[in-house]
Design an enzyme around this catalytic site. Structure first.
Site, PDB file in Angstrom:
ATOM      1  CD  GLU A  60      -5.184  -1.153   4.464  1.00 19.05           C
ATOM      2  OE1 GLU A  60      -3.833  -0.679   4.684  1.00 19.05           O
ATOM      3  OE2 GLU A  60      -5.133  -2.545   4.519  1.00 19.05           O
ATOM      4  CD  GLU A  94      -0.830  -3.271   2.292  1.00 19.93           C
ATOM      5  OE1 GLU A  94       0.127  -3.529   3.012  1.00 19.93           O
ATOM      6  OE2 GLU A  94      -1.525  -2.015   2.305  1.00 19.93           O
TER       7      GLU A  94
HETATM    8  O1  AHR Z   1      -3.488   0.631   7.939  1.00 22.25           O
HETATM    9  C1  AHR Z   1      -2.230   0.377   8.358  1.00 22.25           C
HETATM   10  C2  AHR Z   1      -1.553  -0.676   7.323  1.00 22.25           C
HETATM   11  O2  AHR Z   1      -1.301  -0.192   6.237  1.00 22.25           O
HETATM   12  C3  AHR Z   1      -2.341  -1.863   7.082  1.00 22.25           C
HETATM   13  O3  AHR Z   1      -2.343  -2.825   8.259  1.00 22.25           O
HETATM   14  C4  AHR Z   1      -1.871  -2.456   5.975  1.00 22.25           C
HETATM   15  O4  AHR Z   1      -2.595  -3.181   5.143  1.00 22.25           O
HETATM   16  C5  AHR Z   1      -1.176  -1.067   5.300  1.00 22.25           C
HETATM   17  O5  AHR Z   1       0.090  -1.268   4.685  1.00 22.25           O
END
Ligand code: AHR
Length: 521
Positions: A315, A194
């Site tokens: 994610e 990110e």
């Molecule tokens: O999964 C929780 C968080 O969400 C992670 O650390 C990040 O990559 C995302 O914003």
């Protein structure tokens, strides 16, 4: 409705079968994911019996934390969730993680201030422990690099430490630590996490990121041309993704995107947000794929061959940020409505599989996870069971054409993204696959809050010998499994023979309001 299925009516006749890697997991040094989830938590130690036998046998190194046997029995390729791949060590955590802190004698490992989630990192679980975990569970390791405070040199050294086979400093350090010659052979490497977000240490604009990531990719591939690199995208449907893909497509093998539904939702339309928002993520996958195609089109104008870059949806999940907070280590108790939203997500991943190189549920233990642990117990949340059924049964097949379902939801949801794009998701969300011409699996989610749905079925060229129907249903949207009542929301299963099926097919199968079924022929 009438569903006519033909085993020869494949949606993508040339696509590879559904790859189990869409059911990957994710472990971040956050809350109780690693310490207390994956391994023993020194602050709240697990009793004998919970921890791996190596602990009992005294085989572990001085200060080494034992793996939890009960969690290992769930994670992993052979475990209940059949997880094929694990992403590590973050997440936001990785942007200030220095891998050399987490290797070598446990007593010498430095404790560090953790800047992403505001804790202290003991470094007792590091690269060699992660690889041992992957080897013991049969999971493929996927390491995300620190592009925040980490240096290019450090990233190259990490790759050499893991994969080096020559007589070199970093490869020899690994040999010294593991006691064996065998490299860790880490195939998947992420170019930062990110990196677009102001919450990320060292975040960049897309141009700066692309320049930096291109340089890193070049060096990493020179060092080990066999690795697969993943560029850091946003949601897949942003200017960031467009620019990063335009620069990095020649140098990477996958492009990572993230999304969490229910984040920032309006509580007045919580149910709608839960069950329909994954349609927004599906759109993001489609747009990201279009951006990859567009970049390849530009390349073809310059007579450069196309690159088959896939999306790493590394994610995804349902995350209500009012329940899972940084303060509670992102612990979310998932209720029945969340499980329905989660199933909509799983249908999306299967439906879009041909453009996905992998996907990782964020996360695998305690943090936004289908699993919650105490020192001696593991709780399977409402989202656990759909994931288990999908990862066991919805893989290895080719997608079958289904009719479109006309009855659509028109109304507010969150995120507003759906409205902006005028998506009107159907109440019925279904996906079907055929495996080896011998078995058909159909996942049907009825998202209607108050109306049952009935469909007659017929098969053009498929003989039914038996049918199992798994059903997830509750009349209480807020129902959740707890340590006291762990089996409140679990699926039921009924088996039917061929004779029973022909009667059912004719009369019609009912999918109750706000419920899910998985039909397995
Ligand atoms: O999964 C929780 C968080 O969400 C992670 O650390 C990040 O990559 C995302 O914003």
């Amino acid at each position: 409705a009438h569903i006519l299925l033909s085993s020869s009516n494949l949606i993508h006749p040339n696509a590879e079968p559904v790859d189990p890697k869409i059911y990957g997991g994710f472990l971040e040094h956050l809350g109780r994911c690693i310490y207390g989830g994956l391994v023993d938590d020194p602050k709240d130690p697990s009793p004998a019996g919970v921890l791996e036998d190596k602990k009992e046998a005294g085989v572990l190194g001085e200060g080494e934390l034992a793996f939890r046997k009960d969690v290992m029995a769930v994670l992993g390729k052979e475990g209940e969730l059949e997880i094929p791949l694990l992403r590590w060590p973050g997440g936001n955590f990785v942007s200030n993680y220095h891998w050399q802190d987490g290797v070598g004698p446990f007593a010498d490992r430095p404790k560090r201030v953790e800047l992403a989630w505001h804790g202290v990192e003991s470094n007792l679980f590091g690269t060699d422990e992660f690889i041992r975990y992957c080897r013991e569970t049969g999971c493929e390791p996927y390491i995300c690099l620190n592009m925040g405070t980490g240096s290019y040199e450090e990233a190259l050294a990490w790759l050499e430490y893991c994969n080096g086979t020559e007589d070199t400093t970093w490869a020899n350090l690994r040999r010294k630590h593991t006691g064996v010659d065998e490299p860790h052979n880490v195939k998947y490497w992420g170019l930062g996490n990110e990196m677009f977000g102001p919450w990320q240490i060292g975040y960049l604009n897309p141009t700066a990121y692309s320049v930096k990531a291109k340089m890193w990719a070049h060096g990493l591939k020179l060092l080990d041309p066999t690795i697969l690199l993943v560029s850091c995208g946003c949601t897949g449907a942003t200017d960031w993704d467009r620019e990063v893909l335009a620069t990095l497509l020649p140098f990477v093998d996958m492009h990572s995107i993230h999304n969490y539904t229910m984040f920032g939702h309006n509580p007045d339309i919580a149910y709608e947000s839960n069950v329909f928002s994954p349609a927004g993520s599906e759109r993001q996958i489609e747009i990201c794929k279009a951006l990859i195609d567009l970049t390849n089109h530009d390349r073809s104008q310059q007579k450069v061959p196309a690159r088959n870059v896939k999306i790493a949806f590394d994610e995804w999940n349902v995350w209500d940020e009012k329940k899972a907070t940084s303060k509670n280590g992102l612990t979310q108790v998932y209720d029945y409505a969340d499980a329905l939203g989660f199933i909509a997500w799983l249908n999306v991943l299967v439906r879009q599989h041909k453009d996905l190189g992998l996907a990782c549920l964020a996360q695998s233990v305690n943090v936004l996870s289908p699993l919650l642990t105490t020192a001696d117990k593991v709780l399977r949340q409402t989202t656990f069971y759909p994931l288990q059924l999908f990862s066991k049964y919805m893989k290895g097949g080719q997608l079958l054409q289904l009719p479109s379902f006309p009855d659509r939801y028109i109304g507010p949801t969150s995120p507003v993204w759906i409205q902006q794009n005028e998506l009107q998701p159907a109440y019925i969300d279904a996906v079907a696959m055929i495996i080896d011409d011998s078995s058909i699996r159909i996942s049907i989610l009825n998202r209607h809050p108050s109306a049952d749905w009935k469909a007659k079925f017929s098969f053009a060229d498929f003989e039914v010998s038996k049918l199992d129907i798994h059903e997830l249903y509750s009349d209480n949207m807020g129902a959740a499994n707890t340590f006291e009542k762990p089996d409140l929301v679990v699926p039921s299963v009924k088996s039917h023979d061929a004779a029973a099926w022909s009667k059912m097919a004719e009369e019609g199968i009912v999918v109750r309001k706000h419920s899910w079924i998985l039909m397995m022929f």
